[in-house]
Design a protein around this motif. Structure first.
Motif, PDB file in Angstrom:
ATOM      1  N   GLY A 176       0.944  -1.135   0.047  1.00  0.00           N
ATOM      2  CA  GLY A 176       0.069   0.047  -0.092  1.00  0.00           C
ATOM      3  C   GLY A 176       0.923   1.413  -0.148  1.00  0.00           C
ATOM      4  N   SER A 177       2.196   1.211  -0.076  1.00  0.00           N
ATOM      5  CA  SER A 177       3.138   2.199  -0.139  1.00  0.00           C
ATOM      6  C   SER A 177       3.579   2.650  -1.432  1.00  0.00           C
ATOM      7  CB  SER A 177       4.041   1.881   0.923  1.00  0.00           C
ATOM      8  OG  SER A 177       4.979   0.977   0.600  1.00  0.00           O
ATOM      9  N   GLU A 178       2.933   2.391  -2.510  1.00  0.00           N
ATOM     10  CA  GLU A 178       3.445   2.456  -4.003  1.00  0.00           C
ATOM     11  C   GLU A 178       3.663   3.978  -4.335  1.00  0.00           C
ATOM     12  OE1 GLU A 178       0.812   0.660  -2.922  1.00  0.00           O
ATOM     13  OE2 GLU A 178       1.364  -1.306  -3.700  1.00  0.00           O
ATOM     14  N   GLN A 179       3.033   4.761  -3.701  1.00  0.00           N
ATOM     15  CA  GLN A 179       3.229   6.123  -3.964  1.00  0.00           C
ATOM     16  C   GLN A 179       4.674   6.773  -3.168  1.00  0.00           C
ATOM     17  OE1 GLN A 179       1.860   8.162  -6.336  1.00  0.00           O
ATOM     18  NE2 GLN A 179       3.701   9.486  -6.206  1.00  0.00           N
ATOM     19  N   GLU A 180       4.501   6.281  -2.114  1.00  0.00           N
ATOM     20  CA  GLU A 180       5.842   6.390  -1.168  1.00  0.00           C
ATOM     21  C   GLU A 180       7.185   5.921  -1.706  1.00  0.00           C
ATOM     22  OE1 GLU A 180       2.874   5.573  -0.050  1.00  0.00           O
ATOM     23  OE2 GLU A 180       2.306   7.164   1.463  1.00  0.00           O
ATOM     24  N   MET A 181       6.828   4.770  -2.250  1.00  0.00           N
ATOM     25  CA  MET A 181       8.021   4.163  -2.898  1.00  0.00           C
ATOM     26  C   MET A 181       8.673   4.750  -4.258  1.00  0.00           C
ATOM     27  SD  MET A 181       7.865   0.121  -4.377  1.00  0.00           S
ATOM     28  CE  MET A 181       6.694   0.425  -5.776  1.00  0.00           C
ATOM     29  N   ILE A 182       7.759   5.299  -5.035  1.00  0.00           N
ATOM     30  CA  ILE A 182       8.252   6.009  -6.133  1.00  0.00           C
ATOM     31  C   ILE A 182       8.987   7.323  -5.559  1.00  0.00           C
ATOM     32  CG2 ILE A 182       7.275   7.460  -8.114  1.00  0.00           C
ATOM     33  CD1 ILE A 182       4.993   5.471  -8.390  1.00  0.00           C
ATOM     34  N   THR A 183       8.346   7.993  -4.486  1.00  0.00           N
ATOM     35  CA  THR A 183       9.178   8.737  -3.971  1.00  0.00           C
ATOM     36  C   THR A 183      10.524   8.726  -3.609  1.00  0.00           C
ATOM     37  OG1 THR A 183       7.132  10.135  -3.271  1.00  0.00           O
ATOM     38  CG2 THR A 183       9.117  10.790  -2.170  1.00  0.00           C
ATOM     39  N   PHE A 184      10.652   7.377  -2.673  1.00  0.00           N
ATOM     40  CA  PHE A 184      11.869   6.961  -2.473  1.00  0.00           C
ATOM     41  C   PHE A 184      12.954   6.737  -3.605  1.00  0.00           C
ATOM     42  CE2 PHE A 184      14.613   3.380  -1.368  1.00  0.00           C
ATOM     43  CZ  PHE A 184      15.025   3.471  -0.130  1.00  0.00           C
ATOM     44  N   PHE A 185      12.380   6.012  -4.579  1.00  0.00           N
ATOM     45  CA  PHE A 185      13.173   5.838  -5.944  1.00  0.00           C
ATOM     46  C   PHE A 185      13.770   7.225  -6.288  1.00  0.00           C
ATOM     47  CE2 PHE A 185      10.654   1.790  -6.966  1.00  0.00           C
ATOM     48  CZ  PHE A 185      11.193   1.094  -6.080  1.00  0.00           C
ATOM     49  N   SER A 186      13.030   8.320  -6.330  1.00  0.00           N
ATOM     50  CA  SER A 186      13.424   9.610  -6.856  1.00  0.00           C
ATOM     51  C   SER A 186      14.512  10.093  -5.727  1.00  0.00           C
ATOM     52  CB  SER A 186      12.274  10.486  -6.636  1.00  0.00           C
ATOM     53  OG  SER A 186      12.993  11.885  -7.110  1.00  0.00           O
ATOM     54  N   GLU A 187      14.193  10.198  -4.391  1.00  0.00           N
ATOM     55  CA  GLU A 187      15.310  10.453  -3.362  1.00  0.00           C
ATOM     56  C   GLU A 187      16.555   9.936  -3.260  1.00  0.00           C
ATOM     57  OE1 GLU A 187      15.160  11.245   1.508  1.00  0.00           O
ATOM     58  OE2 GLU A 187      13.433  10.585   0.431  1.00  0.00           O
ATOM     59  N   PHE A 188      16.298   8.617  -3.537  1.00  0.00           N
ATOM     60  CA  PHE A 188      17.682   7.807  -3.544  1.00  0.00           C
ATOM     61  C   PHE A 188      18.140   7.275  -4.850  1.00  0.00           C
ATOM     62  CE2 PHE A 188      15.798   7.620   0.718  1.00  0.00           C
ATOM     63  CZ  PHE A 188      16.628   7.681   1.700  1.00  0.00           C
ATOM     64  N   HIS A 189      17.926   8.060  -5.885  1.00  0.00           N
ATOM     65  CA  HIS A 189      18.072   7.392  -7.284  1.00  0.00           C
ATOM     66  C   HIS A 189      19.645   7.015  -7.427  1.00  0.00           C
ATOM     67  CE1 HIS A 189      19.720  11.211  -8.998  1.00  0.00           C
ATOM     68  NE2 HIS A 189      19.187  11.641  -7.878  1.00  0.00           N
ATOM     69  N   GLU A 190      20.515   7.954  -6.662  1.00  0.00           N
ATOM     70  CA  GLU A 190      21.997   7.751  -6.939  1.00  0.00           C
ATOM     71  C   GLU A 190      22.557   6.622  -6.470  1.00  0.00           C
ATOM     72  OE1 GLU A 190      24.569  10.418  -4.764  1.00  0.00           O
ATOM     73  OE2 GLU A 190      22.768  11.083  -3.836  1.00  0.00           O
ATOM     74  N   PHE A 191      21.647   5.877  -5.587  1.00  0.00           N
ATOM     75  CA  PHE A 191      22.076   4.427  -4.856  1.00  0.00           C
ATOM     76  C   PHE A 191      21.372   3.211  -5.516  1.00  0.00           C
ATOM     77  CE2 PHE A 191      22.336   7.851  -2.025  1.00  0.00           C
ATOM     78  CZ  PHE A 191      23.664   8.001  -1.643  1.00  0.00           C
ATOM     79  N   ILE A 192      20.442   3.474  -6.319  1.00  0.00           N
ATOM     80  CA  ILE A 192      19.524   2.537  -6.659  1.00  0.00           C
ATOM     81  C   ILE A 192      20.153   1.476  -7.808  1.00  0.00           C
ATOM     82  CG2 ILE A 192      17.265   1.956  -8.023  1.00  0.00           C
ATOM     83  CD1 ILE A 192      16.635   2.945  -5.528  1.00  0.00           C
ATOM     84  N   LEU A 240      29.500   6.543   3.101  1.00  0.00           N
ATOM     85  CA  LEU A 240      28.245   7.170   3.118  1.00  0.00           C
ATOM     86  C   LEU A 240      27.212   6.199   4.005  1.00  0.00           C
ATOM     87  CD1 LEU A 240      27.621   8.928  -0.388  1.00  0.00           C
ATOM     88  CD2 LEU A 240      28.147   9.980   1.745  1.00  0.00           C
ATOM     89  N   TYR A 241      27.694   5.227   4.311  1.00  0.00           N
ATOM     90  CA  TYR A 241      26.906   4.164   4.926  1.00  0.00           C
ATOM     91  C   TYR A 241      25.698   4.594   5.925  1.00  0.00           C
ATOM     92  CZ  TYR A 241      25.577   0.487   8.256  1.00  0.00           C
ATOM     93  OH  TYR A 241      24.880  -0.243   8.925  1.00  0.00           O
ATOM     94  N   GLU A 242      26.326   5.270   7.154  1.00  0.00           N
ATOM     95  CA  GLU A 242      25.547   5.319   8.211  1.00  0.00           C
ATOM     96  C   GLU A 242      24.593   6.509   8.068  1.00  0.00           C
ATOM     97  OE1 GLU A 242      27.610   6.274  11.811  1.00  0.00           O
ATOM     98  OE2 GLU A 242      28.898   4.502  11.690  1.00  0.00           O
ATOM     99  N   GLU A 243      24.701   7.363   7.110  1.00  0.00           N
ATOM    100  CA  GLU A 243      24.029   8.764   6.602  1.00  0.00           C
ATOM    101  C   GLU A 243      22.766   8.304   6.101  1.00  0.00           C
ATOM    102  OE1 GLU A 243      24.141  12.715   3.794  1.00  0.00           O
ATOM    103  OE2 GLU A 243      25.932  11.691   4.669  1.00  0.00           O
ATOM    104  N   VAL A 244      23.253   7.156   4.863  1.00  0.00           N
ATOM    105  CA  VAL A 244      22.011   6.664   4.079  1.00  0.00           C
ATOM    106  C   VAL A 244      21.143   5.827   4.608  1.00  0.00           C
ATOM    107  CG1 VAL A 244      21.591   5.529   1.895  1.00  0.00           C
ATOM    108  CG2 VAL A 244      23.666   7.389   1.862  1.00  0.00           C
ATOM    109  N   ILE A 245      21.856   4.982   5.322  1.00  0.00           N
ATOM    110  CA  ILE A 245      20.971   4.051   6.128  1.00  0.00           C
ATOM    111  C   ILE A 245      20.066   4.521   7.151  1.00  0.00           C
ATOM    112  CG2 ILE A 245      21.094   2.101   7.758  1.00  0.00           C
ATOM    113  CD1 ILE A 245      21.829   1.082   5.054  1.00  0.00           C
ATOM    114  N   LEU A 246      20.808   5.785   7.735  1.00  0.00           N
ATOM    115  CA  LEU A 246      19.856   6.270   8.721  1.00  0.00           C
ATOM    116  C   LEU A 246      18.321   6.887   8.150  1.00  0.00           C
ATOM    117  CD1 LEU A 246      22.340   7.961  11.210  1.00  0.00           C
ATOM    118  CD2 LEU A 246      20.416   6.097  11.848  1.00  0.00           C
ATOM    119  N   ASP A 247      18.736   7.418   7.054  1.00  0.00           N
ATOM    120  CA  ASP A 247      17.534   8.159   6.232  1.00  0.00           C
ATOM    121  C   ASP A 247      16.678   6.982   5.811  1.00  0.00           C
ATOM    122  OD1 ASP A 247      18.786  10.570   6.465  1.00  0.00           O
ATOM    123  OD2 ASP A 247      19.751  10.480   4.518  1.00  0.00           O
ATOM    124  N   ILE A 248      17.139   5.879   5.173  1.00  0.00           N
ATOM    125  CA  ILE A 248      16.355   4.626   4.619  1.00  0.00           C
ATOM    126  C   ILE A 248      15.295   4.223   5.897  1.00  0.00           C
ATOM    127  CG2 ILE A 248      16.407   2.451   3.689  1.00  0.00           C
ATOM    128  CD1 ILE A 248      18.498   3.327   2.081  1.00  0.00           C
TER     129      ILE A 248
END
Length: 303
Positions: free
Chosen positions: A64-80, A98-106
């Motif tokens: 049920g988080s499809e829209q939020e998932m698309i936003t996630f893909f956009s926000e973290f596109h450089e790591f996808i 960048l491990y700790e910073e990115v993992i905390l955001d995720i």
């Protein structure tokens, strides 16, 4: 003699700049978190235990988080590394610095159900495989599997008279190190032959059960190493599920994974989710229980 105010201000700026840069340097240095318990949830994301400048992770999103998932893909596109929207999943490659910073955001993202580190699955000797068929003695099987596609996710399958040209090479392919933009390898690794053995048990003319089934080789093992990784297996399974939705909707599908996970490499939430998706779409997934004598239920739909 009094020091000019501007000299005092300049000194304070230099002092605080030095402190700030020192703190930033500490934050950019990844701490060793390999001692954390390997629990599969977003509060216990583990770093991959091999050396290198980057590590691969699997992110699973809530239903049920499809829209939020698309936003996630956009926000973290450089790591996808790859998106699997039908399965609400993604593979990310994250640099160590960048491990700790990115993992905390995720982890703080409300759409994220779990994040797991990539795991190497090593070979510990294929001949340890144990087969018990006592429960089959009283069963009577009908048919020879004609019309069924058996996907062997393993080291590959070599041509052999036992298979009577029933390996579909047009559908077979390699994954991970066995696949590039210009090359894909679905044949077995020289000196390994594990996938060929498994295929023979599944559909060999005289050695198998489904003697009329069509075999599809999904090669995930690294030749020369006899191992693979959890994300490579997830990629192969996701490919099967996607094809079931759009290309093989009228096919009978069986998926076999004989990678024998140990108690240290239990199936990830993403892998279990794809197994469930394949099953719900009408497929059957068989995963090896391993050679360790532990509870096979921890590994998914074992057989």
């Amino acid at each position: 003699m009094k020091m000019p105010v501007r000299n005092i201000l300049f000194g304070l700026v230099v002092f605080f700049t030095t402190i700030f840069n020192f703190i930033q340097a500490l934050e950019r240095t990844p701490r060793d978190v390999n001692g954390l318990a390997p629990e599969f949830n977003k509060n216990h994301a583990l770093r991959y235990e091999r050396s290198g400048d980057e590590r691969v992770y699997t992110v699973l999103f809530y239903e049920g988080s499809e829209q939020e998932m698309i936003t996630f893909f956009s926000e973290f596109h450089e790591f996808i590394r790859r998106e699997y929207r039908n399965m609400r999943m993604a593979h990310l490659t994250i640099p160590n610095h960048l491990y700790e910073e990115v993992i905390l955001d995720i982890r703080s993202n409300p759409a994220v159900d779990s994040i797991t580190h990539e795991i190497l699955i090593e070979s510990d000797g294929w001949e340890k495989t144990k087969i018990s068929a006592s429960s089959f003695a009283s069963r009577k099987f009908k048919g020879d599997g004609a019309g069924v596609l058996i996907f062997i996710i393993d080291s590959g399958i070599d041509d052999h008279p036992e298979f009577e040209n029933r390996i579909d090479r047009s559908m077979s392919r390699g994954f991970g190190e066995r696949h590039t933009d210009s090359y894909t390898d679905s044949y077995d690794c020289q000196g390994l032959s594990h996938g060929t053995k498994v295929a023979g048990l599944a559909a060999g003319r005289t050695t198998g059960i489904a003697t009329g089934a069509t075999l599809v080789s999904y090669a995930v093992m690294r030749c020369g190493f006899g191992g693979t990784s959890s994300t490579t297996i997830e990629e192969a399974m996701a490919d099967i599920y996607s094809k079931m939705l759009f290309e093989y909707s009228d096919k009978k599908i069986v998926v076999n994974l004989s990678n024998g996970p140990s108690v240290h490499t239990q199936a990830s939430p993403a892998s279990l989710k794809i197994e469930e998706d394949i099953s719900n779409a009408g497929g059957i997934v068989i995963r090896a229980g391993g050679n360790e004598g532990s509870d096979a239920c921890a590994y998914g739909q074992t057989g």
